[in-house]
Design an enzyme around this catalytic site. Structure first.
Site, PDB file in Angstrom:
ATOM      1  N   UNK A 163       0.808  -1.227   0.000  1.00 49.55           N
ATOM      2  CA  UNK A 163       0.000   0.000   0.000  1.00 49.55           C
ATOM      3  C   UNK A 163       0.836   1.269   0.000  1.00 49.55           C
ATOM      4  N   SER A 173     -14.908   8.947   1.844  1.00 51.55           N
ATOM      5  CA  SER A 173     -13.647   8.182   1.755  1.00 51.55           C
ATOM      6  C   SER A 173     -13.732   6.872   2.523  1.00 51.55           C
ATOM      7  CB  SER A 173     -12.468   9.019   2.282  1.00 51.55           C
ATOM      8  OG  SER A 173     -12.365  10.238   1.600  1.00 51.55           O
ATOM      9  N   ASP A 203      -8.850  -3.687  -4.595  1.00 53.43           N
ATOM     10  CA  ASP A 203      -7.520  -3.359  -4.070  1.00 53.43           C
ATOM     11  C   ASP A 203      -6.471  -4.175  -4.808  1.00 53.43           C
ATOM     12  OD1 ASP A 203      -6.322  -1.671  -2.019  1.00 53.43           O
ATOM     13  OD2 ASP A 203      -8.008  -2.252  -0.759  1.00 53.43           O
ATOM     14  N   ASP A 247     -10.367  -0.014   8.220  1.00 52.54           N
ATOM     15  CA  ASP A 247      -9.123  -0.773   8.352  1.00 52.54           C
ATOM     16  C   ASP A 247      -7.955   0.155   8.045  1.00 52.54           C
ATOM     17  OD1 ASP A 247      -9.744  -0.637   5.628  1.00 52.54           O
ATOM     18  OD2 ASP A 247      -8.868  -2.588   5.174  1.00 52.54           O
TER      19      ASP A 247
END
Length: 354
Positions: A21, A52, A71, A229
């Site tokens: 990430u 968001s 993702d 998360d």
């Protein structure tokens, strides 16, 4: 953790400029890109991108809502199977953060023309095995050639429309619980220079590959007001989004935040991903630090890969939730969760860390 072998002729980890990430577009840049876009009006769209949040949620009927998320990222490990597992766990995590259960997944895969076929298969096998562990199904995907490898999934899950957990609904007095340690970005950056302790790096891979399913299944039994998360925007970036969206301020006890070994030393040496600085810029002057060492500040801005759940629980349920989570997680790679702060009435600063 796997039976695959690291290929000596193709270094998967070094093929990634920003592992995991850490490659994510900064929150500030993303806000700038999206600010002139509006979501089409649809009464059944329960959660869009305006707050968001972790995923989109669309109401199917009075008992079922669809959670949709996506993702993918560059390699976090030289072991292709571990990379596949971590990428899948990270992709599934948004479903858990919204209070849902994953059901269907589609692979998103970028491969290079010189990647060994066995390596490609191992990445896919890692992802498939992790999705299967989650009780979901990999039912297809899309693969293209690219200059560097990337892998992840688009995941769909379900939740009751009245039981959706959002990141912008924290209440004054809530207790904040974090279920995984932070420091993955710094640890992975240091590992590229062979500066991360092997045993701690191995622990990090196990934690990143650990599903947030167990924490989700426990927390939904309690009065949870908000959840997210911890991923690319770092602990403080996600806390900032929660506080801002909820119209609240948040107090954080930095000494209570669980961290990986060696990350403070690495931060002090400047071995940090660029995301630390973009996340700090995103929060800007909406934060005040009181006697917090700079290395700890940087650590809390560190972009995380497949991080834990940040749970904003009603204070009346906090002790019971913490106890049940502790019993469930203490013998896992994650270890016990941590109570890291409180939600307070909005004041001059959204975040206060001491």
């Amino acid at each position: 953790m796997s039976c695959s072998l690291i290929n000596e002729d193709f270094d998967l980890l070094k093929a990634a400029k920003n592992p995991g990430u850490g490659a994510k577009l900064s929150a500030g840049a993303l806000d700038k890109l999206l600010k002139n876009f509006s979501v089409r009006n649809d009464d059944n769209l329960l959660v869009g991108f305006n707050t968001s949040d972790d995923a989109a949620v669309y109401k199917i009927n009075d008992k079922t809502a669809l959670i949709s998320t996506i993702d993918f990222f560059p390699p976090v490990s030289g072991d292709p199977y571990i990379f596949g597992q971590v990428a899948a766990a990270n992709s599934l995590s948004d479903i858990y953060a919204m209070g849902g259960e994953p059901k269907l997944a589609l692979n998103l895969f970028c491969i290079t023309k010189d990647m060994p076929e066995d390596m490609i298969k191992e990445i896919l096998r890692g992802g498939f095995d992790k999705v299967y562990e989650a009780g979901a199904i990999v039912c297809g995907g899309h693969t293209i050639y690219d200059d560097s490898p990337k892998y992840g999934l688009a995941v769909n899950g379900f939740v009751h429309p009245k039981k959706i957990l959002e990141n912008s609904t924290a209440k004054e007095g809530d207790v904040l619980i974090l279920t995984k340690p932070i420091g993955t970005g710094i640890l992975l950056t240091a590992s590229k220079a062979d500066m991360s302790p092997p045993e701690e790096l191995d622990r990090c891979y196990k934690i990143m590959a650990f599903l947030n399913a167990k924490a989700r299944n426990i927390m939904v039994k309690y009065k949870i007001n908000a959840c997210t998360d911890i991923t690319g925007f770092g602990l403080l970036g996600h806390l900032y989004e929660m506080g801002k969206g909820s119209g609240m301020s948040i107090e954080v006890d930095y000494k209570s935040v669980p961290i990986y070994k060696s990350v403070i030393e690495s931060a002090e040496m400047g071995m940090m991903p660029a995301g630390v600085y973009s996340n700090r810029n995103f929060v800007g002057d909406n934060i005040v630090f009181e006697n917090v060492p700079l290395a700890y500040q940087d650590l809390m801005f560190d972009p995380q890969t497949s991080g834990g759940l940040l749970i904003s629980v009603d204070k009346e349920d906090a002790a019971a939730l913490y106890e049940e989570l502790s019993q469930a997680l203490e013998n896992t790679p994650c270890g016990k969760p941590a109570i890291i702060g409180l939600v307070t009435k909005r004041d001059e600063k959204i975040l206060r860390v001491s």
